[in-house]
Design a protein around this motif. Structure first.
Motif, PDB file in Angstrom:
ATOM      1  N   ASP A 108       0.833  -1.204   0.000  1.00 29.57           N
ATOM      2  CA  ASP A 108       0.000   0.000   0.000  1.00 29.57           C
ATOM      3  C   ASP A 108       0.866   1.252   0.000  1.00 29.57           C
ATOM      4  O   ASP A 108       0.675   2.176  -0.806  1.00 29.57           O
ATOM      5  CB  ASP A 108      -0.908  -0.023   1.236  1.00 29.57           C
TER       6      ASP A 108
ATOM      7  N   ASP B 298     -11.984   7.575   0.939  1.00 28.45           N
ATOM      8  CA  ASP B 298     -11.103   6.435   1.193  1.00 28.45           C
ATOM      9  C   ASP B 298      -9.680   6.842   1.562  1.00 28.45           C
ATOM     10  O   ASP B 298      -9.075   6.244   2.459  1.00 28.45           O
ATOM     11  CB  ASP B 298     -11.050   5.526  -0.038  1.00 28.45           C
TER      12      ASP B 298
ATOM     13  N   GLN C  98      -9.760  -7.818 -14.996  1.00 24.27           N
ATOM     14  CA  GLN C  98     -10.194  -8.303 -13.680  1.00 24.27           C
ATOM     15  C   GLN C  98     -11.508  -9.069 -13.748  1.00 24.27           C
ATOM     16  O   GLN C  98     -11.898  -9.720 -12.778  1.00 24.27           O
ATOM     17  CB  GLN C  98     -10.369  -7.127 -12.703  1.00 24.27           C
TER      18      GLN C  98
ATOM     19  N   GLN D 205     -17.623  -7.769 -11.071  1.00 23.02           N
ATOM     20  CA  GLN D 205     -16.165  -7.689 -11.004  1.00 23.02           C
ATOM     21  C   GLN D 205     -15.656  -6.428 -11.700  1.00 23.02           C
ATOM     22  O   GLN D 205     -14.710  -5.793 -11.237  1.00 23.02           O
ATOM     23  CB  GLN D 205     -15.538  -8.931 -11.653  1.00 23.02           C
TER      24      GLN D 205
ATOM     25  N   ALA E  19     -16.247  -3.532  -9.407  1.00 22.30           N
ATOM     26  CA  ALA E  19     -15.320  -3.572  -8.271  1.00 22.30           C
ATOM     27  C   ALA E  19     -13.929  -3.107  -8.696  1.00 22.30           C
ATOM     28  O   ALA E  19     -13.265  -2.339  -7.975  1.00 22.30           O
ATOM     29  CB  ALA E  19     -15.262  -4.984  -7.696  1.00 22.30           C
ATOM     30  N   ALA E  20     -13.483  -3.561  -9.884  1.00 22.91           N
ATOM     31  CA  ALA E  20     -12.172  -3.142 -10.381  1.00 22.91           C
ATOM     32  C   ALA E  20     -12.165  -1.655 -10.719  1.00 22.91           C
ATOM     33  O   ALA E  20     -11.162  -0.959 -10.509  1.00 22.91           O
ATOM     34  CB  ALA E  20     -11.791  -3.964 -11.605  1.00 22.91           C
TER      35      ALA E  20
ATOM     36  N   ARG F  21     -14.018   0.665  -9.242  1.00 23.21           N
ATOM     37  CA  ARG F  21     -13.945   1.398  -7.980  1.00 23.21           C
ATOM     38  C   ARG F  21     -12.523   1.393  -7.433  1.00 23.21           C
ATOM     39  O   ARG F  21     -12.016   2.419  -6.971  1.00 23.21           O
ATOM     40  CB  ARG F  21     -14.899   0.792  -6.951  1.00 23.21           C
ATOM     41  N   GLU F  22     -11.882   0.236  -7.485  1.00 18.83           N
ATOM     42  CA  GLU F  22     -10.514   0.136  -6.981  1.00 18.83           C
ATOM     43  C   GLU F  22      -9.577   1.063  -7.759  1.00 18.83           C
ATOM     44  O   GLU F  22      -8.716   1.725  -7.176  1.00 18.83           O
ATOM     45  CB  GLU F  22     -10.022  -1.306  -7.101  1.00 18.83           C
TER      46      GLU F  22
ATOM     47  N   SER G  33      -7.707   4.016  -5.439  1.00 21.22           N
ATOM     48  CA  SER G  33      -6.424   3.541  -4.935  1.00 21.22           C
ATOM     49  C   SER G  33      -5.317   4.255  -5.706  1.00 21.22           C
ATOM     50  O   SER G  33      -5.520   4.655  -6.851  1.00 21.22           O
ATOM     51  CB  SER G  33      -6.291   2.018  -5.114  1.00 21.22           C
TER      52      SER G  33
ATOM     53  N   ARG H 137      -2.546   4.699  -8.137  1.00 22.33           N
ATOM     54  CA  ARG H 137      -2.094   3.870  -9.258  1.00 22.33           C
ATOM     55  C   ARG H 137      -1.749   4.782 -10.434  1.00 22.33           C
ATOM     56  O   ARG H 137      -2.628   5.409 -11.034  1.00 22.33           O
ATOM     57  CB  ARG H 137      -3.200   2.900  -9.672  1.00 22.33           C
TER      58      ARG H 137
END
Length: 426
Positions: free
Chosen positions: A86, A256, A395, A407, A410-411, A413-414, A418, A420
């Motif tokens: 992280d 987040d 993903q 999926q 979810a990918a 949102r990530e 996050s 990247r």
């Protein structure tokens, strides 16, 4: 701008010496604000400590001093030993953002970078380029779809004119499009209570839409009405600027990362940075994630066309045309490259945009304004969309369509929430 004070450190002061990632992050935010004193477009959003903004205004620094501070921040960052994956990703993103600052400072000092050098240094990516013959083949497909006399561009504009949203119907259409995007987003992404936006219509801008994030989960969405807004743009703008695009992106970063992890660097968003490729790419990909082609056509025919008072009989043909026009999007990048590198004159660039990209003359002129103001930023939309799509689709491995769709969301949102950098999406 609404400033929402946030306690980034659990009541403890952040170390003054850049001995930790948090300290480097604080220096980074202050550098963003300081560069913003030289570049009015640089700070796209800020909702950190108000005093930092005051200090940046009252204690301006020259470009050479800022360059030294960016170099020092990078040197401090190189000494960090991230505690886990992280933190490693966090440090990598900080490094990419700081290196983009170096390039922006060089440009503000007068350096002229080649188009591809500019985009790789500012946005951590280089777009593919195509010869004019590549686009001519796509234009030929559009010519077959809309047969008749006169230039293809004129035929396209004459046909599209049937789908201009009347100005007195525009608010109702845009609100319905944004609402539909929000409903689809909330099926897969939980948003914090109280998140909201305001919608405004503006003029005299080089862009068609903009999201100004204010902090505290609030956005101002502006739509430029200098030129007609066509039916296809309602869903595009609603998803891109609102849900699941820029509004959701910024809300998730605040929820987040800023509030959840105390990562203060995300309270400031420098526009000319790798973060923008992720932001614009996910905003564009979010359109197709929210609506399949069939779902979008049905929604437009059943909801948006009646609200606009337009006849939906030609909606399928119009949707087919827009899918073909979308395949010309990289002609926009190549026009910007050729113009900014000095290969094409202003007049030649406008002709390219009309004959190759199939823009109307007034849109071509507006696009040239965008190139002059934003330069290589243009790649973030289509290249960013392609990179976001490729990342998300990798993903989605479940053979069941419903689970694969979950999926993807979810990918997605990530990817938005996050750290990247673009080069890590490959």
């Amino acid at each position: 701008m609404l400033i929402v004070p946030i306690d980034f450190s659990g009541g403890q002061s952040v170390p003054a010496s850049p001995a930790t990632l948090d300290a480097v992050a604080e220096l980074y935010v202050k550098l963003v604000l300081a560069i913003g004193q030289h570049d009015a477009a640089y700070v796209d959003a800020y909702y950190g400590p108000p005093q930092w903004q005051v200090d940046a205004r009252q204690q301006p620094k020259d470009l050479a001093a800022l360059r030294r501070e960016v170099d020092a921040a990078l040197a401090s960052l190189a000494l960090q030993r991230p505690a886990g994956p992280d933190d490693a990703l966090r440090a990598l993103c900080l490094e990419k953002q700081l290196r983009s600052m170096q390039a922006r400072l060089e440009m503000l000092a007068g350096a002229v970078l080649g188009f591809d050098e500019e985009t790789v240094r500012l946005y951590d990516a280089v777009a593919p380029h195509h010869p004019r013959a590549h686009y001519a083949a796509l234009v030929a497909e559009i010519e077959r779809l809309l047969p008749g006399p006169g230039p293809v561009s004129a035929r396209v504009q004459a046909f599209r004119a049937r789908f201009a949203i009347p100005p007195d119907r525009l608010r109702a259409v845009m609100e319905a499009a944004i609402r539909a995007g929000r409903e689809r987003t909330l099926e897969y992404i939980a948003l914090p209570p109280g998140e909201d936006f305001a919608l405004e219509f503006v003029t005299d801008k080089p862009w068609s839409g903009y999201n100004w994030y204010k902090g505290d989960f609030q956005s101002l969405i502006q739509i430029n009405v200098d030129l007609p807004i066509y039916m296809d743009r309602a869903v595009d703008l609603g998803c891109h600027e609102g849900y699941p695009g820029h509004h959701v992106y910024n809300v998730l970063l605040e929820q987040d990362l800023v509030r959840g992890k105390g990562w203060i660097e995300y309270c400031a968003y420098p526009l000319f940075s790798p973060q923008s490729l992720i932001a614009e790419g996910t905003a564009n990909y979010g359109i197709e994630l929210s609506f399949t082609d069939d779902e979008r056509l049905a929604f437009e025919q059943q909801v948006l066309y009646p609200l606009a008072g337009l006849d939906a009989a030609l909606a399928p043909l119009y949707a087919q045309l827009n899918r073909l026009l979308a395949r010309l999007s990289y002609a926009d990048n190549d026009a910007a490259m050729l113009y900014l590198n000095g290969t094409m004159t202003r007049e030649e660039t406008i002709a390219w945009l009309i004959e190759v990209r199939l823009y109307p003359a007034e849109k071509a002129a507006q696009r040239l304004q965008f190139y002059e103001a934003m330069r290589g930023y243009v790649i973030n939309y289509n290249l960013g969309q392609d990179m976001a799509r490729d990342y998300v689709e990798r993903q989605a491995t479940d053979p069941d369509p419903a689970r694969a769709k979950a999926q993807r969301w979810a990918a997605f949102r990530e990817l938005m929430a996050s750290p990247r950098p673009p080069s890590a999406l490959r």
